[in-house]
Design an enzyme around this catalytic site. Structure first.
Site, PDB file in Angstrom:
ATOM      1  N   LYS A 146       0.888  -1.168   0.000  1.00 51.59           N
ATOM      2  CA  LYS A 146       0.000   0.000   0.000  1.00 51.59           C
ATOM      3  C   LYS A 146       0.919   1.209   0.000  1.00 51.59           C
ATOM      4  O   LYS A 146       1.455   1.609   1.027  1.00 51.59           O
ATOM      5  CB  LYS A 146      -0.919   0.009   1.223  1.00 51.59           C
ATOM      6  N   ARG A 201      -3.306   8.628  -5.714  1.00 48.54           N
ATOM      7  CA  ARG A 201      -3.893   7.842  -6.782  1.00 48.54           C
ATOM      8  C   ARG A 201      -3.761   8.574  -8.104  1.00 48.54           C
ATOM      9  O   ARG A 201      -4.012   9.779  -8.171  1.00 48.54           O
ATOM     10  CB  ARG A 201      -5.375   7.660  -6.450  1.00 48.54           C
ATOM     11  N   GLU A 232      -0.642   4.235  -8.241  1.00 50.62           N
ATOM     12  CA  GLU A 232      -0.325   5.134  -7.137  1.00 50.62           C
ATOM     13  C   GLU A 232       1.027   5.779  -7.450  1.00 50.62           C
ATOM     14  O   GLU A 232       1.997   5.071  -7.760  1.00 50.62           O
ATOM     15  CB  GLU A 232      -0.249   4.333  -5.828  1.00 50.62           C
ATOM     16  N   LYS A 268      -7.477  -2.995   2.932  1.00 49.43           N
ATOM     17  CA  LYS A 268      -6.196  -2.411   3.318  1.00 49.43           C
ATOM     18  C   LYS A 268      -5.865  -2.822   4.742  1.00 49.43           C
ATOM     19  O   LYS A 268      -6.755  -2.927   5.586  1.00 49.43           O
ATOM     20  CB  LYS A 268      -6.234  -0.884   3.192  1.00 49.43           C
TER      21      LYS A 268
HETATM   22  P1  AMP Z   1      -7.150   4.789   1.881  1.00 47.19           P
HETATM   23  O1  AMP Z   1      -6.837   6.051   1.146  1.00 47.19           O
HETATM   24  O2  AMP Z   1      -6.538   4.673   3.224  1.00 47.19           O
HETATM   25  O3  AMP Z   1      -8.616   4.428   1.823  1.00 47.19           O
HETATM   26  O4  AMP Z   1      -6.449   3.589   1.090  1.00 47.19           O
HETATM   27  C1  AMP Z   1      -6.741   3.254  -0.224  1.00 47.19           C
HETATM   28  C2  AMP Z   1      -5.766   3.927  -1.141  1.00 47.19           C
HETATM   29  O5  AMP Z   1      -4.487   3.293  -1.130  1.00 47.19           O
HETATM   30  C3  AMP Z   1      -6.156   3.835  -2.599  1.00 47.19           C
HETATM   31  O6  AMP Z   1      -7.127   4.782  -2.917  1.00 47.19           O
HETATM   32  C4  AMP Z   1      -4.840   4.093  -3.309  1.00 47.19           C
HETATM   33  O7  AMP Z   1      -4.669   5.481  -3.512  1.00 47.19           O
HETATM   34  C5  AMP Z   1      -3.802   3.631  -2.318  1.00 47.19           C
HETATM   35  N1  AMP Z   1      -3.003   2.479  -2.758  1.00 47.19           N
HETATM   36  C6  AMP Z   1      -1.685   2.353  -2.539  1.00 47.19           C
HETATM   37  N2  AMP Z   1      -1.223   1.210  -3.023  1.00 47.19           N
HETATM   38  C7  AMP Z   1      -2.254   0.554  -3.585  1.00 47.19           C
HETATM   39  C8  AMP Z   1      -2.377  -0.720  -4.245  1.00 47.19           C
HETATM   40  N3  AMP Z   1      -1.362  -1.525  -4.419  1.00 47.19           N
HETATM   41  N4  AMP Z   1      -3.623  -1.061  -4.679  1.00 47.19           N
HETATM   42  C9  AMP Z   1      -4.681  -0.247  -4.482  1.00 47.19           C
HETATM   43  N5  AMP Z   1      -4.605   0.954  -3.870  1.00 47.19           N
HETATM   44  C10 AMP Z   1      -3.415   1.365  -3.422  1.00 47.19           C
END
Ligand code: AMP
Length: 570
Positions: free
Chosen positions: A252, A257, A302, A425
């Site tokens: 992650k 994004r 990302e 996540k």
């Molecule tokens: P959050 O912003 O905490 O809801 O976490 C989700 C976000 O993690 C997504 O919207 C992406 O911007 C980010 N992200 C980072 N790495 C990845 C990955 N490998 N796959 C999907 N999302 C990712």
């Protein structure tokens, strides 16, 4: 259609907070809208174009006051005073228009079309005399308005419609108005919305009452599409329980994004807020052309920053300036390089990939992406059924200074704009929330002229509910690494002020911040019923849309779950 009909609709919608009643009111209204008036659906959401379109009405309170003053023949000081007294500038417009209308007999009829035409001219105006021209366009509308029209027109102008309608309300109203509320069609309408990302397009087709026509709506490369969102996993076992076995695990990345579109040799980059940021990332355009095979595609990725010398990844806040900065781009590009981590594909060489299982989409990514570390790579990815492997991967991700890991179901489809249970996540518990600033207080003494404390809110349905107040932690002076200062926040919030009473202000919910806090507790002082203890603003999330801030539901769920042992590594 007369604008008055729409104004009455707004009033009816405001009169209830119940979602089902709103859906009912809207669906009855929809039944009588003609195809040529379909764009009024943007006005129902307080806009003039689809959400992804960056042209906005953008009228300041000051200009709205001037327009009310001109159209009603009231001194602008008096309009201002009324605003302070009543607190709602739309209501002021209504009252003053009422008084004027008692004196004048002639009144013109304004149509929805006329309102849209004039409002759509506003963002096109640039250069000398812009303010005067804007004023004349809105005064023309206000002069012909009846009181209720004036109220909602002014609210629309300043971007504070407050009728509690969101995209999902519209979806259900369409289902009810045109498809007998047949729940089997709900997902098909949602898909049409996801693929077109344009409610007017969907509205026009829905009016024909043929669901198969809606199914024909296709993705268009170059038109922004909403990113799929993740849910939380409590721990690895929880992830396996929700996703089955085997699963895909990925880093992650702590960046932002980036949705990458390419067609006809043209690359376009969008944030999750649907903003076009192609110009800000010229090097990325180069990477896409060089390292990705294919004539047309939409990829999900990302962008993550790294230190030029040490090559260590850096956190989001560090590179966030790159999203905003429109000048001296090359300089910033050198100073703050980004690596693009491609993790999904939505469309490829003429074909939508949305319904293709994730495993196959990943295979496609591996075929078309040639990884070049520190430029563009296919995201770190592994398929496993082994808990130990996941633990190892998680530790490594944290060691690499990433936020945690993403865990993904291999059979799942890509659902734009939805928070789905098949992409989870997992990150160390950090007492962190993305919230929106909805108010504040003007400072005194050394901080006079600045907003010196900020009210933070989460979301519940259409409502923003206060959950805390923050003043400490915001810096007095800007530094290379920290742009979160009273001055910067004040400049961002000043044009968003909708109410002002003594030192207290209310602002349009627009500025999203990441907040770290020590603790959360129940509290009768805030509308959410919760209060954050010792909150600090740690990042400005200019890349995130309002739809992605923390919801009350999530906060309460987290609170309950945090009573159990948390999964920690480090
Ligand atoms: P959050 O912003 O905490 O809801 O976490 C989700 C976000 O993690 C997504 O919207 C992406 O911007 C980010 N992200 C980072 N790495 C990845 C990955 N490998 N796959 C999907 N999302 C990712």
């Amino acid at each position: 259609m007369r604008y008055n009909k729409l104004a009455i609709l707004y009033d009816e919608l405001s009169s209830t907070t119940k979602r089902l009643e709103k859906i009912d009111i809207l669906s009855k209204f929809f039944e009588h809208v003609k195809e040529e008036d379909a764009d009024l659906i943007y006005l129902i959401l307080g806009d003039i174009y689809p959400e992804y379109d960056e042209r906005r009405i953008g009228i300041s309170n000051q200009l709205a006051i001037k327009a009310i003053s001109k159209s009603t023949g009231t001194d602008s000081k008096k309009v201002m005073a009324e605003w302070k007294k009543i607190g709602d500038i739309g209501e002021v417009a209504r009252e003053l228009t009422k008084k004027k209308k008692q004196m004048t007999l002639a009144s013109h009829i304004i149509t929805v079309d006329k309102v849209l035409t004039n409002l759509r001219k506003l963002p096109e105006l640039i250069g000398a005399g812009t303010i005067e021209k804007k004023l004349s366009l809105i005064t023309e509308l206000l002069t012909s308005s009846d009181p209720i029209e004036a109220k909602y027109l002014v609210r629309t102008l300043i971007g504070d419609l407050r009728i509690g309608v969101q995209e999902s309300t519209i979806k259900y109203a369409l289902l009810k108005a045109f498809f007998n509320n047949n729940k089997d069609y709900e997902d098909r309408i949602q898909r049409a919305i996801d693929r077109s990302n344009d409610l007017s397009v969907v509205f026009k087709i829905a009016m024909k009452k043929k669901i198969t026509e809606l199914d024909k709506i296709k993705l268009e490369v170059g038109k922004p599409i909403k990113a799929m969102l993740a849910q939380k996993a409590n721990d690895i076992d929880d992830a396996f329980k929700k996703l089955g076995k085997p699963i895909a695990i990925e880093y992650k990345y702590d960046g932002f994004r980036l949705l990458i579109h390419k067609a006809n040799n043209k690359v376009t980059l969008f944030t999750r807020r649907l903003e076009n940021v192609t110009k800000q990332f010229p090097e990325v355009e180069g990477y896409i052309n060089k390292f990705i095979k294919g004539d047309s595609f939409i990829l999900d990725s990302e962008a993550v920053g790294y230190d030029k010398k040490t090559k260590h990844y850096t956190d989001f806040q560090k590179i966030s300036q790159r999203i905003r900065r429109k000048h001296k781009i090359e300089e910033l590009q050198k100073k703050l390089p980004v690596e693009i981590n491609v993790f999904d594909v939505l469309y490829y060489n003429g074909k939508s990939q949305l319904d293709v299982p994730f495993k196959k989409r990943r295979e496609l990514i591996e075929k078309i992406v040639t990884s070049h570390p520190y430029k563009l790579i296919a995201s770190h990815h592994k398929i496993t059924s082994d808990k130990k492997e996941v633990e190892k991967f998680y530790k490594k991700a944290l060691k690499d200074k990433q936020e945690g890991i993403m865990l993904k179901n291999l059979d799942a489809e890509y659902k734009p704009g939805r928070r789905v249970g098949h992409m989870l996540k997992l990150k160390p518990e950090e007492n962190e929330l993305d919230l929106v600033i909805t108010g504040g207080e003007w400072g005194t003494g050394k901080r006079s002229g600045w907003i010196s404390s900020f009210i933070l809110s989460c979301k519940k349905g259409n409502e923003y509910l206060q959950i805390g107040k923050v003043g400490t932690g915001v810096a007095e002076k800007e530094t290379e690494d920290n742009k979160i200062t009273f001055e910067n926040l004040t400049e961002m919030l000043r044009p968003l002020i909708t109410k002002e009473k003594n030192k207290d202000i209310e602002v349009k919910p627009k500025i999203i911040v990441t907040v770290h806090y020590q603790d959360i507790q129940r509290s009768p002082n805030y509308k959410s019923g919760w209060a954050l203890r010792f909150p600090r603003i740690t990042a400005l999330r200019e890349d995130k849309p309002l739809s992605e801030i923390a919801t009350l539901e999530e906060i309460e769920k987290d609170f309950k779950e945090s009573k159990h042992e948390n999964y920690r590594y480090g």
